[in-house]
Write an enzyme that holds these catalytic residues in place. Structure first.
Site, PDB file in Angstrom:
ATOM      1  N   CYS A  96       8.902   9.784   9.666  1.00 43.60           N
ATOM      2  CA  CYS A  96       8.987   9.149   8.540  1.00 43.60           C
ATOM      3  C   CYS A  96      10.915  10.396   8.298  1.00 43.60           C
ATOM      4  O   CYS A  96      11.520   9.810   7.893  1.00 43.60           O
ATOM      5  CB  CYS A  96       8.150   9.353   7.242  1.00 43.60           C
ATOM      6  SG  CYS A  96       7.578  10.948   7.646  1.00 43.60           S
ATOM      7  N   CYS A  97      10.697  11.683   7.916  1.00 44.40           N
ATOM      8  CA  CYS A  97      10.961  12.589   7.594  1.00 44.40           C
ATOM      9  C   CYS A  97      12.854  13.141   8.424  1.00 44.40           C
ATOM     10  O   CYS A  97      13.783  12.284   7.239  1.00 44.40           O
ATOM     11  CB  CYS A  97      10.797  13.767   7.381  1.00 44.40           C
ATOM     12  SG  CYS A  97       9.208  14.173   6.373  1.00 44.40           S
ATOM     13  N   GLU A 147       6.725  17.641   1.697  1.00 42.81           N
ATOM     14  CA  GLU A 147       6.497  17.075   2.532  1.00 42.81           C
ATOM     15  C   GLU A 147       8.138  16.402   2.435  1.00 42.81           C
ATOM     16  O   GLU A 147       8.628  16.032   1.347  1.00 42.81           O
ATOM     17  CB  GLU A 147       6.276  15.525   2.789  1.00 42.81           C
ATOM     18  CG  GLU A 147       6.642  14.370   3.440  1.00 42.81           C
ATOM     19  CD  GLU A 147       6.101  13.536   4.189  1.00 42.81           C
ATOM     20  OE1 GLU A 147       4.775  13.265   3.812  1.00 42.81           O
ATOM     21  OE2 GLU A 147       6.297  12.323   4.669  1.00 42.81           O
ATOM     22  N   GLU A 165      -1.568  13.743   2.303  1.00 48.60           N
ATOM     23  CA  GLU A 165      -0.294  14.154   2.137  1.00 48.60           C
ATOM     24  C   GLU A 165       0.117  13.858   0.436  1.00 48.60           C
ATOM     25  O   GLU A 165       0.723  13.080   0.445  1.00 48.60           O
ATOM     26  CB  GLU A 165       0.525  13.613   2.840  1.00 48.60           C
ATOM     27  CG  GLU A 165      -0.042  13.275   4.317  1.00 48.60           C
ATOM     28  CD  GLU A 165       1.054  12.296   5.246  1.00 48.60           C
ATOM     29  OE1 GLU A 165       1.103  10.935   5.012  1.00 48.60           O
ATOM     30  OE2 GLU A 165       2.271  13.349   5.961  1.00 48.60           O
ATOM     31  N   GLY A 176       1.104  -1.488  -0.044  1.00 49.42           N
ATOM     32  CA  GLY A 176       0.236   0.118   0.014  1.00 49.42           C
ATOM     33  C   GLY A 176       0.797   1.048  -0.117  1.00 49.42           C
ATOM     34  O   GLY A 176       0.640   2.251  -0.857  1.00 49.42           O
ATOM     35  N   HIS A 206      -0.473   9.985  -2.791  1.00 53.54           N
ATOM     36  CA  HIS A 206       0.324  10.307  -1.548  1.00 53.54           C
ATOM     37  C   HIS A 206       1.484  10.474  -2.234  1.00 53.54           C
ATOM     38  O   HIS A 206       2.442   9.351  -2.971  1.00 53.54           O
ATOM     39  CB  HIS A 206      -0.469   9.003  -0.712  1.00 53.54           C
ATOM     40  CG  HIS A 206       1.187   9.280   0.390  1.00 53.54           C
ATOM     41  ND1 HIS A 206       2.203   8.841   0.399  1.00 53.54           N
ATOM     42  CD2 HIS A 206       0.687   9.857   1.595  1.00 53.54           C
ATOM     43  CE1 HIS A 206       2.749   9.204   1.880  1.00 53.54           C
ATOM     44  NE2 HIS A 206       1.874  10.059   2.502  1.00 53.54           N
TER      45      HIS A 206
HETATM   46  O1  FUB Z   1       3.639   6.133   5.759  1.00 49.71           O
HETATM   47  C1  FUB Z   1       4.335   6.373   6.340  1.00 49.71           C
HETATM   48  C2  FUB Z   1       5.148   7.821   5.999  1.00 49.71           C
HETATM   49  O2  FUB Z   1       4.884   8.094   7.532  1.00 49.71           O
HETATM   50  C3  FUB Z   1       4.900   8.060   4.847  1.00 49.71           C
HETATM   51  O3  FUB Z   1       5.244   8.051   3.934  1.00 49.71           O
HETATM   52  C4  FUB Z   1       4.734   9.846   5.015  1.00 49.71           C
HETATM   53  O4  FUB Z   1       4.136  10.838   3.931  1.00 49.71           O
HETATM   54  C5  FUB Z   1       4.098  10.325   6.039  1.00 49.71           C
HETATM   55  O5  FUB Z   1       3.037   9.228   6.316  1.00 49.71           O
HETATM   56 ZN    ZN Z   2       8.044  12.312   5.324  1.00 49.76          ZN
END
Ligand code: FUB
Ligand code: ZN
Length: 671
Positions: free
Chosen positions: A442-443, A362, A346, A215, A294
């Protein structure tokens, strides 16, 4: 493999010496990764807990208990997890906390550490990384399955919600980490974990077995990377399977959704794929035309598709990549190289919908765009890909991390009014100040893994030539037509467009191809008596190369005043400034509040100056502009010619905004 396709140099062949980028890489190694290790262990005071190590240890206990014949009783059921959780000290030691994809944060960190270890031995980082590897190994189920979310919330439901529950996403990040760890240490401990997990996945999904695909993409490119690293066919087969199933009828996401609905006594939904555009599963991948849904997922999918197109010589896949590239980059990308115009999901918005203040953009999506761009470059050396890669890297990716390496942006707006962000629900996703960590983190580790592997984005090579895509000072160990050469690349694009390449040692015949950046307003080249030609935005220089030989390129790097495409409503009547790869912004710290009252004078000369922010010397622009008065008059009044006061603005690189406390910022200035 198609003739034009190229591969990056191994990280061990690139030693970055660049004044600008070496500082970043050093910061990642000395500050960011140790800080993130503390964050993963919930040891950063005042930061949102990560729960990464907590979940790994809890899962290891559950696995051990099951092995000993004692059932583990989940504290929370799948679908009713506690994202924020209590204070870590008061947490239930055996419960799962965080998002369903929490495992991936540590995998990304481990990948970043591995890249650093390839370039700089660091016993402390290596020790922490080994601790992480051991924690992961202990959390693996006996049958190879590995996902702390399901281990701790109901293992019997594993693989029942590939659409939303990210276990294949975590698998993808684990695979990336294992490949990097193997490359860094030669150890197969994590690779073995991946092999066992992959075997577990393949027992369930695959040709002739259940259909299914992630997904949230990433497994595709991760598996293809592992295939390239090991030559083992099984990885490519699984990646191809995931790519081929995606978007086919009946939708596997619909089928699994219906199985869940049946259990809940709910009516079944239509099984057509078209409902799953958010997950890039609306049509088969080779038929895709528009970047949708996304944004991070779309970029990761594109990256996997580009790899598959290259490795399989798949022309239909390549054409789909080209269409998706054009959609994402020519219709849906911010001037800062960010993608994702809407915070709702997102996601990518419609073409030309690129709002500045409600932008999502993002950090991970920009990281994903860098991945995609490098892979498109590998398919074909066309400078547009490198231009976009550089743009995303110098602007949105870097904006995601503070100059001190300890605070991060997830969302990267192009216009900020802090008071509005703090009071307006429509802007609640926009943070005017970088955060210490995020419950959805995540970033930060994504930035770390990209900046730690920068060497893999600078140069690629095929049978025809060695392509220099990014001008980052470095020493390169290359092999040209079978002969080793040691090269020194010198540049500092934060200052000027001069690039020098010197042969430090070796002797070879062949072609070096230099990118002609899209931002350059012409260039001069001193290539000696070698033959040159231009193609695809590269200057190909062919001849013999020996110690002391040198090529010098001077790319003219004027201050550029940019306007948006007429269909971008948001940028109508506005301009922004750029120089070289850097996009600039105005901040309140230099220019006072009410930045919307500024009026740009695009025809006026701009001066380049150095400015120190948080101890870092950065290029700034001084530009003439006007400022409209702020008055106490009525809300509406008869129109009259504006009479702005003359002012000089200081503009700073976009990536460096929000390093001097809270304040307004804007990239686009009104005319
Ligand atoms: O769903 C995993 C990560 O968290 C996504 O890549 C980001 O956009 C955040 O939703
Ligand atoms: Zn991120």
């Amino acid at each position: 493999m198609p003739k034009l396709s190229s591969v990056p140099l191994p990280l061990s062949a690139v030693r970055i010496t660049d004044a600008f980028w070496e500082r970043e890489s050093d910061l990642i190694r000395r500050v960011v990764l140790p800080y993130q290790w503390d964050a993963l262990n919930d040891r950063v005071p005042g930061a949102a807990p990560s729960w990464w190590m907590h979940n790994m240890r809890a899962a290891a206990r559950a696995v051990a208990a099951r092995k000993a014949g004692k059932p583990y009783v989940p504290r929370h059921k799948a679908d009713s997890i506690v994202v924020e959780g209590p204070e870590p000290a008061r947490a239930d030691q055996d419960a799962f906390y965080g998002w369903v994809f929490q495992d991936s944060d540590g995998y990304k960190w481990l990948e970043a550490v591995s890249y650093q270890l390839i370039q700089h031995p660091d016993p402390e980082l290596r020790r922490h990384a080994q601790e992480a590897v051991d924690a992961i190994r202990a959390a693996q189920e006996e049958d190879g399955y590995l996902d702390t979310y399901y281990t701790l919330t109901g293992i019997e439901r594993a693989f029942t919600n590939l659409k939303d529950h990210h276990e294949l996403y975590c698998f993808g990040h684990l695979t990336e980490a294992a490949a990097a760890w193997y490359e860094a240490t030669g150890q197969e401990d994590l690779l073995d974990v991946v092999r066992r997990f992959a075997a577990c996945i393949s027992r369930r999904f695959g040709p002739g077995r259940e259909r299914g695909c992630p997904g949230h993409e990433i497994a595709e490119m991760a598996l293809l990377r592992l295939y390239e690293a090991t030559g083992e066919e099984q990885w490519r087969e699984l990646a191809d399977f995931f790519l081929d199933v995606r978007g086919t009828e009946p939708s596997t996401f619909a089928l699994e959704e219906n199985r869940r609905r049946k259990q809940q006594g709910l009516p079944e939904l239509p099984v057509s794929a078209e409902r799953y555009a958010y997950y890039q599963a609306q049509v088969p991948v080779r038929e895709m035309t528009e970047a949708v849904g996304h944004a991070v997922r779309q970029m990761y999918l594109c990256s996997g598709m580009a790899d598959a197109a290259r490795l399989n010589g798949d022309q239909a896949m390549r054409e789909a990549c080209l269409r998706l590239w054009r959609s994402a980059v020519r219709e849906k990308m911010y001037v800062t190289g960010g993608v994702g115009g809407t915070h709702v999901g997102e996601a990518f918005s419609r073409p030309y919908d690129l709002p500045a203040d409600t932008a999502y953009s993002e950090t991970c999506a920009a990281v994903g765009l860098v991945f995609f761009a490098r892979r498109m470059l590998q398919l074909e050396p066309v400078s547009e890909y490198a231009d976009v890669m550089e743009l995303a890297l110098y602007n949105t990716v870097l904006a995601g991390i503070a100059l001190d390496g300890k605070r991060f942006f997830y969302v990267n707006p192009l216009e900020v009014d802090p008071a509005a962000c703090e009071t307006d629900e429509r802007l609640s996703h926009v943070k005017p100040e970088r955060q210490k960590w995020f419950s959805c983190a995540c970033c930060p580790p994504n930035i770390a893994r990209l900046l730690s592997s920068l060497g893999a984005y600078m140069v690629t090579q095929n049978a025809d030539a060695l392509f220099i895509h990014l001008y980052i000072s470095s020493e390169l160990d290359v092999c040209l037509n079978g002969f080793p050469l040691k090269l020194r690349l010198e540049a500092d694009l934060t200052r000027d467009g001069r690039v020098t390449l010197t042969v430090l040692s070796g002797k070879a015949e062949g072609t070096l191809a230099f990118r002609i950046p899209g931002w350059a307003d012409g260039f001069t080249a001193d290539t000696g008596d070698r033959g040159t030609r231009q193609e695809g935005g590269y200057l190909y220089v062919t001849g013999s190369w020996a110690e002391g030989d040198r090529v010098t390129l001077d790319f003219s790097m004027p201050v550029r005043v940019l306007a948006g495409h007429p269909l971008i409503r948001e940028t109508a009547g506005q301009v922004c400034y750029a120089r070289g790869p850097l996009v600039y912004c105005a901040e309140e710290a230099d220019n006072g509040p009410d930045l919307h009252l500024l009026r740009a004078c695009p025809k006026a000369e701009a001066a380049v100056e150095r400015l120190e922010i948080d101890g870092v010397s950065l290029p700034a622009l001084r530009v003439a502009a006007g400022r409209l008065p702020r008055d106490e008059g009525p809300l509406y009044r008869p129109w009259k010619e504006a009479e702005p006061e003359d002012v000089r603005l200081t503009l700073i690189p976009y990536f460096a905004w929000a390093n001097r406390g809270r304040g307004e910022m804007r990239v686009w200035l009104r005319l």
